[in-house]
Design a protein around this motif. Sequence first.
Motif, PDB file in Angstrom:
ATOM      1  N   PRO A  28       0.799  -1.238   0.000  1.00  0.00           N
ATOM      2  CA  PRO A  28       0.000   0.000   0.000  1.00  0.00           C
ATOM      3  C   PRO A  28       0.826   1.280   0.000  1.00  0.00           C
ATOM      4  O   PRO A  28       0.383   2.297  -0.542  1.00  0.00           O
ATOM      5  CB  PRO A  28      -0.848  -0.128   1.272  1.00  0.00           C
ATOM      6  CG  PRO A  28      -0.157  -1.163   2.104  1.00  0.00           C
ATOM      7  CD  PRO A  28       0.501  -2.097   1.152  1.00  0.00           C
ATOM      8  N   LYS A  29       2.011   1.277   0.610  1.00  0.00           N
ATOM      9  CA  LYS A  29       2.840   2.495   0.606  1.00  0.00           C
ATOM     10  C   LYS A  29       3.275   2.853  -0.812  1.00  0.00           C
ATOM     11  O   LYS A  29       3.280   4.030  -1.197  1.00  0.00           O
ATOM     12  CB  LYS A  29       4.051   2.312   1.514  1.00  0.00           C
ATOM     13  CG  LYS A  29       3.718   2.219   2.993  1.00  0.00           C
ATOM     14  CD  LYS A  29       4.968   2.077   3.837  1.00  0.00           C
ATOM     15  CE  LYS A  29       4.624   1.985   5.313  1.00  0.00           C
ATOM     16  NZ  LYS A  29       5.836   1.815   6.168  1.00  0.00           N
ATOM     17  N   VAL A  30       3.655   1.846  -1.581  1.00  0.00           N
ATOM     18  CA  VAL A  30       4.029   2.079  -2.977  1.00  0.00           C
ATOM     19  C   VAL A  30       2.817   2.527  -3.773  1.00  0.00           C
ATOM     20  O   VAL A  30       2.901   3.401  -4.650  1.00  0.00           O
ATOM     21  CB  VAL A  30       4.640   0.807  -3.583  1.00  0.00           C
ATOM     22  CG1 VAL A  30       4.933   1.003  -5.070  1.00  0.00           C
ATOM     23  CG2 VAL A  30       5.912   0.420  -2.837  1.00  0.00           C
ATOM     24  N   GLN A  31       1.679   1.935  -3.471  1.00  0.00           N
ATOM     25  CA  GLN A  31       0.448   2.227  -4.197  1.00  0.00           C
ATOM     26  C   GLN A  31       0.046   3.699  -4.099  1.00  0.00           C
ATOM     27  O   GLN A  31      -0.542   4.256  -5.039  1.00  0.00           O
ATOM     28  CB  GLN A  31      -0.696   1.370  -3.648  1.00  0.00           C
ATOM     29  CG  GLN A  31      -0.550  -0.118  -3.909  1.00  0.00           C
ATOM     30  CD  GLN A  31      -1.317  -0.530  -5.160  1.00  0.00           C
ATOM     31  OE1 GLN A  31      -1.552   0.256  -6.048  1.00  0.00           O
ATOM     32  NE2 GLN A  31      -1.714  -1.785  -5.193  1.00  0.00           N
ATOM     33  N   SER A  32       0.337   4.340  -2.988  1.00  0.00           N
ATOM     34  CA  SER A  32      -0.103   5.719  -2.797  1.00  0.00           C
ATOM     35  C   SER A  32       0.438   6.635  -3.882  1.00  0.00           C
ATOM     36  O   SER A  32      -0.281   7.499  -4.402  1.00  0.00           O
ATOM     37  CB  SER A  32       0.312   6.223  -1.414  1.00  0.00           C
ATOM     38  OG  SER A  32       1.725   6.196  -1.270  1.00  0.00           O
ATOM     39  N   LEU A  33       1.698   6.457  -4.256  1.00  0.00           N
ATOM     40  CA  LEU A  33       2.294   7.291  -5.298  1.00  0.00           C
ATOM     41  C   LEU A  33       1.749   6.914  -6.675  1.00  0.00           C
ATOM     42  O   LEU A  33       1.539   7.785  -7.531  1.00  0.00           O
ATOM     43  CB  LEU A  33       3.815   7.151  -5.277  1.00  0.00           C
ATOM     44  CG  LEU A  33       4.610   8.284  -5.929  1.00  0.00           C
ATOM     45  CD1 LEU A  33       4.235   9.634  -5.329  1.00  0.00           C
ATOM     46  CD2 LEU A  33       6.103   8.031  -5.778  1.00  0.00           C
ATOM     47  N   LEU A  34       1.506   5.629  -6.902  1.00  0.00           N
ATOM     48  CA  LEU A  34       0.931   5.196  -8.175  1.00  0.00           C
ATOM     49  C   LEU A  34      -0.466   5.789  -8.358  1.00  0.00           C
ATOM     50  O   LEU A  34      -0.822   6.243  -9.452  1.00  0.00           O
ATOM     51  CB  LEU A  34       0.858   3.669  -8.229  1.00  0.00           C
ATOM     52  CG  LEU A  34       2.176   2.898  -8.145  1.00  0.00           C
ATOM     53  CD1 LEU A  34       1.907   1.392  -8.202  1.00  0.00           C
ATOM     54  CD2 LEU A  34       3.120   3.306  -9.263  1.00  0.00           C
ATOM     55  N   LEU A  35      -1.253   5.790  -7.288  1.00  0.00           N
ATOM     56  CA  LEU A  35      -2.605   6.339  -7.367  1.00  0.00           C
ATOM     57  C   LEU A  35      -2.577   7.843  -7.564  1.00  0.00           C
ATOM     58  O   LEU A  35      -3.438   8.406  -8.259  1.00  0.00           O
ATOM     59  CB  LEU A  35      -3.388   5.970  -6.110  1.00  0.00           C
ATOM     60  CG  LEU A  35      -3.708   4.483  -5.936  1.00  0.00           C
ATOM     61  CD1 LEU A  35      -4.417   4.243  -4.611  1.00  0.00           C
ATOM     62  CD2 LEU A  35      -4.560   3.969  -7.089  1.00  0.00           C
ATOM     63  N   LEU A  36      -1.601   8.515  -6.957  1.00  0.00           N
ATOM     64  CA  LEU A  36      -1.504   9.960  -7.141  1.00  0.00           C
ATOM     65  C   LEU A  36      -1.222  10.308  -8.600  1.00  0.00           C
ATOM     66  O   LEU A  36      -1.840  11.222  -9.153  1.00  0.00           O
ATOM     67  CB  LEU A  36      -0.416  10.540  -6.241  1.00  0.00           C
ATOM     68  CG  LEU A  36      -0.309  12.066  -6.264  1.00  0.00           C
ATOM     69  CD1 LEU A  36      -0.035  12.617  -4.877  1.00  0.00           C
ATOM     70  CD2 LEU A  36       0.790  12.536  -7.225  1.00  0.00           C
ATOM     71  N   THR A  37      -0.289   9.587  -9.228  1.00  0.00           N
ATOM     72  CA  THR A  37      -0.005   9.869 -10.637  1.00  0.00           C
ATOM     73  C   THR A  37      -1.203   9.511 -11.510  1.00  0.00           C
ATOM     74  O   THR A  37      -1.422  10.145 -12.549  1.00  0.00           O
ATOM     75  CB  THR A  37       1.234   9.098 -11.119  1.00  0.00           C
ATOM     76  OG1 THR A  37       1.044   7.685 -10.947  1.00  0.00           O
ATOM     77  CG2 THR A  37       2.481   9.531 -10.355  1.00  0.00           C
TER      78      THR A  37
END
Length: 298
Positions: A28-37
């Motif tokens: 989920p920590k990695v996902q946060s940046l992917l979702l932001l982009t």
Amino acid sequence: MATARAIAHRPAFASLAVISDFVELTKPKVQSLLLLTTVTTMFVAGDPSVGLILATCLGGYLSAGGAGAVNHVFDRDIDARMPRTADRPVAAGRISPTAGMVFGLVLAAASVVELSLLVNPLAAGLAFSGFLGYTVLYTVVLKRRTWQNIVWGGAAGAVPPLVAWAAVTGEVSGTAIILFFIVFFWTPPHFWALSLLMKDEYAQVGVPMLPVVRGEAETRRQIMLYSVLLYALTQLPFCAGGMGPIYLAASLLLGLGFIYLAWRLSRRGDRRSALVLYLFSLAYLALLFTAMVADAKL
């Protein structure tokens, strides 16, 4: 009485722990940046509805989460030997490899179905290509074979802007491809800064990350090179007429800041400089994509 009450609540706590472990598999920590982009690119591409944003983010999370779960399974042997990753659910034995693999594949399949039905087939296909890129290209083929693993494997993390653009417009334009390459060229200096901090752990388990096989000096040189290339690439949206002065100002300031920190790391070569660059790189990508939205909507 207190003991009996505690025993009665143990199954509930156990269930929460299992759920927490499966969520951890999705990174989920990695996902946060992917979702932001993803979200910011959607607003740059047009005026998406709330429903479309939620559907695209859900599909993206399922795809990337499935890839993360498969990565946990394949890397469980080396994860168990590194202090930073030893407590991961599969590496620690709390989730079996079979359960982790099934979970990852089910998430990936659910992503394809959900995006195909609620968004469009192009977005679904692009998201699935990201899943394959991270699991097959990076995790299975490249990670344990070459120091360029993060260069080419990092393409998987650059897919969200393509998915987002396709979700809003039904196609992939030149601007979307530029955004893909911005994330693509951002990934190596971002990850190599982290790998400088984790060099000994990677060396211990035989993963050929750049500082392990080429040394720290070469890693710092490559970080500097990619930082300059990233700066040049981020000017393309403005030069091509797709972005205005707000984005230009942000890309100049952020890019020069990135180059300065890369230069400082190359001069000092200390862990603190590597950590500062790594943390700045996280803020850099978030602020750059946020500036794109501000430029497009203001």
